[in-house]
Scaffold this active site. Sequence first.
Site, PDB file in Angstrom:
ATOM      1  N   PHE A  96      18.884 -51.258  -4.975  1.00 28.54           N
ATOM      2  CA  PHE A  96      17.429 -51.332  -4.869  1.00 28.54           C
ATOM      3  C   PHE A  96      16.841 -51.861  -6.180  1.00 28.54           C
ATOM      4  O   PHE A  96      15.877 -51.311  -6.712  1.00 28.54           O
ATOM      5  CB  PHE A  96      16.838 -49.963  -4.534  1.00 28.54           C
ATOM      6  CG  PHE A  96      17.370 -49.367  -3.262  1.00 28.54           C
ATOM      7  CD1 PHE A  96      16.918 -49.811  -2.027  1.00 28.54           C
ATOM      8  CD2 PHE A  96      18.352 -48.385  -3.291  1.00 28.54           C
ATOM      9  CE1 PHE A  96      17.426 -49.271  -0.843  1.00 28.54           C
ATOM     10  CE2 PHE A  96      18.865 -47.853  -2.119  1.00 28.54           C
ATOM     11  CZ  PHE A  96      18.404 -48.290  -0.897  1.00 28.54           C
ATOM     12  N   LEU A 140      -0.578 -54.232  -3.042  1.00 26.83           N
ATOM     13  CA  LEU A 140      -1.800 -54.690  -2.382  1.00 26.83           C
ATOM     14  C   LEU A 140      -2.532 -55.698  -3.256  1.00 26.83           C
ATOM     15  O   LEU A 140      -3.762 -55.747  -3.267  1.00 26.83           O
ATOM     16  CB  LEU A 140      -2.719 -53.513  -2.050  1.00 26.83           C
ATOM     17  CG  LEU A 140      -2.330 -52.655  -0.848  1.00 26.83           C
ATOM     18  CD1 LEU A 140      -3.341 -51.541  -0.627  1.00 26.83           C
ATOM     19  CD2 LEU A 140      -2.180 -53.493   0.419  1.00 26.83           C
ATOM     20  N   CYS A 180      15.364 -62.159  -2.304  1.00 24.53           N
ATOM     21  CA  CYS A 180      15.560 -60.976  -1.454  1.00 24.53           C
ATOM     22  C   CYS A 180      14.597 -60.933  -0.272  1.00 24.53           C
ATOM     23  O   CYS A 180      15.011 -61.082   0.870  1.00 24.53           O
ATOM     24  CB  CYS A 180      15.433 -59.701  -2.292  1.00 24.53           C
ATOM     25  SG  CYS A 180      16.804 -59.446  -3.435  1.00 24.53           S
TER      26      CYS A 180
END
Length: 439
Positions: free
Chosen positions: A149, A254, A264
Amino acid sequence: MKISVVGCGYLGAVHAASMAELGHDVVGIDVDEPKIAALRDARAPFYEPGFEELLERTLATGRLRFSTDIADAAGAAVHFVCVGTPQKRGEYAADLRYVEAAAESLLQVLQPGELVVGKSTVPVGTAARLAELVSEKAPGALLAWNPEFLREGFAVQDTLHPDRLVYGLPTGPDGATAEAMLDEVYAPIVARATPKVVTDYATAEMVKTAANSFLATKISFINAMAELCEATGADVKQLADAIGYDDRIGRKFLNAGLGFGGGCLPKDIRAFMARAGELGADQALTFLREVDNINMRRRIRMVELAREVCDGSLLGKRVAVLGAAFKPDSDDIRDSPALNVAAQLQLQGAVVRVTDPAAVENSRRLWPQLDYADSPEEAAERADAVLVLTEWRAYRELDPVVFGQIVKQKRVLDGRNALDREAWTAAGWTYRALGRRAG
């Protein structure tokens, strides 16, 4: 433990050095001889903050070495597979040739009791297929899936201090054995009570693609709102601030603008859609097609906006593009929105100069048709418009008064909503950004 890491690209090189930092004896394996030579000399083959220092430190301990010979992986208790899974040419599906080649090469050295650990992002079902191969060709060896991750720009931190560990394990006693071995690999991380999810292969494989799909959806959602804001006169930044106070939504990801790129998110959501189709569940992910479409439309809109501020025509206009990497603190230009926009501007007749703190050399190799500058000041000399397309700190902190003395026309397009609009407009600049009123 003795550990091998097969694949020493961005993921593998960082993982290898990080495992040595945790105290393990690590060998990194890759077929790319120049890359291995650079790593042996403590020269990072890519830009990643903190990695070169980590590489130098761990090489000096003698716990880390690099090789092009898979035979040097022999005797390792744990073998990590960290190769790339790019998008297939002309298709949405992931290209698994490198994963399959890594598994085949490991079969040459794999012994009973050893553990193969996949970290590459793969379509669901890949781990089960590879587990059968390992069981057949190397009886007594095991396979687990442990997705990564990493955020580019924070890879060292994310490896040594992850927010969670995910183990995809075989069933029964083999699963308990594999879990114990992974716990030993990550002992300092486990000791910090890092959240750990122990699950099956399929769930572990889906975690990474589901996470990337959610992030991509959130980014495209706010960019869809930016389209509506432009149609209505609303301000997307204020909109994002307002809805971001809702803790069910949150403010992260956002930031309306040019959209996502890199190695990715784009290829992972496309591979996710492709795999869902193969499984007969394509309707579950049809929304991702629109997520992808919204993202690509942002690039087209940025070119249109540049044409608007240049009085309706880009022909012969000098345009400075600040940013080439797909994100700051990286030299990764894979599917870079910034370079895509720069190329489109040039095709429409603009005289484009691109600059970036880390990605100019990579860009020059893959996009030789573009012109490059070593600094934002050089890129912006006598420019008719300046486009900020990667939100590097150096660009966010530019002095609009001083910078305004370089350009021909004080027109700035903030492709990442990263600049202080009030400061730039106060300095006499025409400020435009996706989803925001002209300033």
